[in-house]
Write an enzyme that holds these catalytic residues in place. Structure first.
Site, short mmCIF file in Angstrom:
data_model
loop_
_atom_site.label_atom_id
_atom_site.label_comp_id
_atom_site.label_asym_id
_atom_site.label_seq_id
_atom_site.Cartn_x
_atom_site.Cartn_y
_atom_site.Cartn_z
N LYS A 134 0.84 -1.21 0.00
CA LYS A 134 0.00 0.00 0.00
C LYS A 134 0.87 1.25 0.00
CE LYS A 134 -1.85 1.54 4.07
NZ LYS A 134 -1.49 2.95 4.36
N ASN A 135 1.84 1.29 0.90
CA ASN A 135 2.60 2.54 1.07
C ASN A 135 3.64 2.79 -0.01
OD1 ASN A 135 1.00 3.14 3.21
ND2 ASN A 135 2.49 2.57 4.78
N CYS A 195 -5.25 12.65 13.27
CA CYS A 195 -5.85 11.37 12.93
C CYS A 195 -5.76 10.46 14.14
CB CYS A 195 -5.17 10.74 11.72
SG CYS A 195 -3.55 10.11 12.09
N ARG A 231 0.17 14.25 13.57
CA ARG A 231 0.69 14.08 12.22
C ARG A 231 0.65 15.35 11.37
NH1 ARG A 231 -1.41 8.60 9.64
NH2 ARG A 231 0.54 8.65 8.51
N ASP A 272 4.18 0.36 12.09
CA ASP A 272 2.98 -0.26 11.51
C ASP A 272 2.81 -1.73 11.92
OD1 ASP A 272 2.39 2.12 10.29
OD2 ASP A 272 3.18 1.55 8.33
N ARG A 316 -8.76 -0.73 4.05
CA ARG A 316 -7.83 0.31 3.57
C ARG A 316 -6.48 -0.29 3.21
NH1 ARG A 316 -6.46 4.98 7.27
NH2 ARG A 316 -5.09 5.21 5.48
N1 EPU Z 1 6.06 14.46 11.20
C1 EPU Z 1 6.00 15.79 11.53
N2 EPU Z 1 5.87 16.71 10.53
C2 EPU Z 1 5.79 16.35 9.22
C3 EPU Z 1 5.84 14.98 8.89
C4 EPU Z 1 5.98 14.05 9.90
O1 EPU Z 1 6.06 16.16 12.69
O2 EPU Z 1 5.66 17.22 8.36
C5 EPU Z 1 6.21 13.46 12.26
C6 EPU Z 1 5.00 12.54 12.39
O3 EPU Z 1 3.98 13.10 13.16
C7 EPU Z 1 5.62 11.31 13.00
C8 EPU Z 1 6.99 11.26 12.34
O4 EPU Z 1 7.25 12.59 11.88
O5 EPU Z 1 5.76 11.50 14.38
C9 EPU Z 1 7.16 10.30 11.20
O6 EPU Z 1 6.04 10.37 10.34
P1 EPU Z 1 6.12 10.14 8.78
O7 EPU Z 1 6.01 11.46 8.10
O8 EPU Z 1 7.28 9.28 8.45
O9 EPU Z 1 4.77 9.34 8.53
P2 EPU Z 1 3.90 9.43 7.21
O10 EPU Z 1 4.78 9.66 6.05
O11 EPU Z 1 2.74 10.33 7.43
C10 EPU Z 1 4.07 6.88 6.58
C11 EPU Z 1 3.14 5.74 6.35
C12 EPU Z 1 2.53 5.33 7.68
C13 EPU Z 1 3.66 4.91 8.61
C14 EPU Z 1 4.67 6.05 8.77
C15 EPU Z 1 5.88 5.69 9.59
C16 EPU Z 1 2.39 6.11 4.09
C17 EPU Z 1 1.29 6.48 3.16
N3 EPU Z 1 2.11 6.16 5.40
O12 EPU Z 1 3.32 7.95 7.15
O13 EPU Z 1 1.70 4.20 7.40
O14 EPU Z 1 3.14 4.57 9.88
O15 EPU Z 1 5.13 6.48 7.46
O16 EPU Z 1 6.53 4.61 9.04
O17 EPU Z 1 3.47 5.77 3.66
C18 EPU Z 1 -0.11 2.70 7.79
O18 EPU Z 1 0.16 2.16 6.71
O19 EPU Z 1 -0.91 2.20 8.61
C19 EPU Z 1 0.54 3.97 8.15
C20 EPU Z 1 0.06 4.78 9.09
#
Ligand code: EPU
Length: 418
Positions: free
Chosen positions: A22-23, A116, A121, A305, A397
């Site tokens: 998915k990701n 969320c 996030r 995850d 999802r």
């Molecule tokens: N963060 C910030 N500011 C930002 C971006 C991130 O503070 O602008 C923080 C987040 O709140 C978190 C950390 O940085 O504490 C890392 O978050 P990241 O940005 O890596 O998460 P994401 O890109 O929103 C993806 C996956 C998630 C997975 C996380 C961590 C996708 C579409 N989603 O989310 O997948 O948990 O990386 O590996 O790739 C899932 O599949 O169930 C899922 C939630």
């Protein structure tokens, strides 16, 4: 609304095929916006989230053809640059269209995702990165309205902490920027490597795949490419843990053991026998489960995850395990539901202290997010009696044909109307 009913206590046996990730599918589908030439994607999983991003791409003017798990995307007729609140609120990953739209059209209007179920996030790292590339923003009525005067300009972007979709967004923008962009402290998740491969196939110049420093030399145009989505490491991990919980033995095919280094070590320490093939994993549980401690970390550390699922497994030991969640501040929503099944879990800040109780009992449960729901499936497979899991749309999802795959392994599972 549908629910899943699982009669626990039946060991799993058999072979199942892991679907595409998915990701990885979500950013790779968004990347089709970077060029008017067609993109061919293989091994696309059939999920609610992949359908949501198709809906979003469709609203922007992208057309597609689907043939089994192959998708041909054509973004030659883009007519809009807005990702609406309705779509972003159901799937935060909609933010992934921001980078490609800015690179291709110089403009994007994307709803702010808001909080969320697993934490606040924010997207501040994405926005700071785009600013470095010359993007200006207004934040109004819940939307980010982003413009770039002429062409994106290469620059150095250094993330405070590695962000997966943030790295993907900046990467997709930088491939068409003028000059060189360096992303420091980039996330190193395998899904980013898959995106690098697609972009490289499209003609992008990227150095540093799989490292925390990506160097991107911008090009003026990209072209058509054919890319295969990598296997879903979280789906793989979930089924490995499920066999650990229910007992039995299974072979997972079309997966990549190299994408799960930390989980495989933990499962071996927990008493499972794991045999890694090139693209398959055999798992069996013959003896009692042992307690292990877990700390979630960016790749190659233990994936957040999979935290909820391994917690469900740890409730079945006879020892104490400490599970520390370092990525998301609120990702323990499954704890209250696991307790309803008899688990003994105490939360202390960002740690969950799990006192193994050996056995769980079936109950009526519901979950607030995708991986929390998966942990309830794991727990139910081991529990005595029937468990009714509500809000199946969370599982839809991110798990392609969950009921069919578990049935193929001999689980007593059915999907019903509430
Ligand atoms: N963060 C910030 N500011 C930002 C971006 C991130 O503070 O602008 C923080 C987040 O709140 C978190 C950390 O940085 O504490 C890392 O978050 P990241 O940005 O890596 O998460 P994401 O890109 O929103 C993806 C996956 C998630 C997975 C996380 C961590 C996708 C579409 N989603 O989310 O997948 O948990 O990386 O590996 O790739 C899932 O599949 O169930 C899922 C939630």
């Amino acid at each position: 609304m549908d629910k899943i009913v699982i009669e626990g206590g039946h060991p799993l046996h058999g072979t199942i095929r892991i679907s595409g990730a998915k990701n990885a599918a979500l950013p790779l589908m968004a990347a089709c916006l970077l060029t008017p030439e067609k993109q061919i994607l293989h091994n696309v999983p059939d999920l609610r989230d992949t359908r949501t991003i198709l809906e979003l791409l469709g609203a922007l003017g992208v057309t597609w053809q689907k043939n089994g798990n192959t998708l041909i995307l054509d973004s030659s007729g883009i007519k809009d640059v807005e990702a609406s609140y309705d779509l972003v609120k159901t799937m935060r990953a909609s933010i992934l269209v921001l980078g490609p739209l800015l690179a291709r059209t110089g403009r994007a209007r994307v709803s702010l995702p808001g909080g969320c179920a697993i934490g606040a996030r924010p997207i501040d790292f994405h926005l700071q990165g785009f600013q470095k590339l010359g993007v200006t923003f207004t934040l109004e009525s819940g939307y980010v309205d982003a413009h770039v005067a002429d062409r994106l300009q290469g620059n150095t972007v250094c993330f405070d902490i590695p962000t997966v979709t943030g790295t993907e967004n900046i990467l997709m923008a930088a491939v068409l920027a003028e000059g060189t962009t360096v992303i420091k402290n980039a996330a190193r998740e395998p899904e980013i490597g898959n995106l690098v491969d697609m972009l490289t196939g499209m003609g992008a110049k990227i150095i540093g795949r799989d490292s925390d420093r990506l160097v991107i030399h911008g090009v003026t145009a990209l072209h058509s490419a054919e890319t295969t989505i990598i296997p879903d490491r979280i789906e793989t991990g979930t089924y490995l843990i499920a066999v650990g919980a229910a007992g039995g033995e299974a072979t997972l095919t079309n997966c990549n053991p190299a994408h799960l280094p930390s989980l495989l070590e933990k499962l071996k320490a927990a008493g499972l026998t794991i045999k890694e093939g090139v693209d398959s994993i055999y798992v069996t549980r013959s003896g009692p489960l042992r307690n292990v401690d877990v700390k979630t970390m960016p790749f190659p550390g233990f994936a957040t995850d999979l935290q909820a699922q391994i917690m469900a497994l740890m409730t079945l030991t006879s020892g104490l395990s400490v599970i520390n969640e370092t990525i998301f501040e609120n990702r323990f929503m499954h704890v209250a539901e696991l307790r309803r099944m008899g688990a003994d879990i105490r939360i202390d800040g960002r740690s969950a202290i799990v006192k193994g109780v050996g056995r769980l009992s079936g109950a009526r449960v519901m979950a607030t997010d995708l991986r929390a729901s998966a942990s309830l499936v794991v727990a139910s497979l081991a529990a005595e009696g029937e468990t009714h899991i509500s809000r199946v749309y969370h599982l839809d999802r991110g798990y392609d044909d969950l009921v069919g795959k578990l049935k193929a392994l001999g689980a007593k599972i059915r999907r019903e109307k509430e």
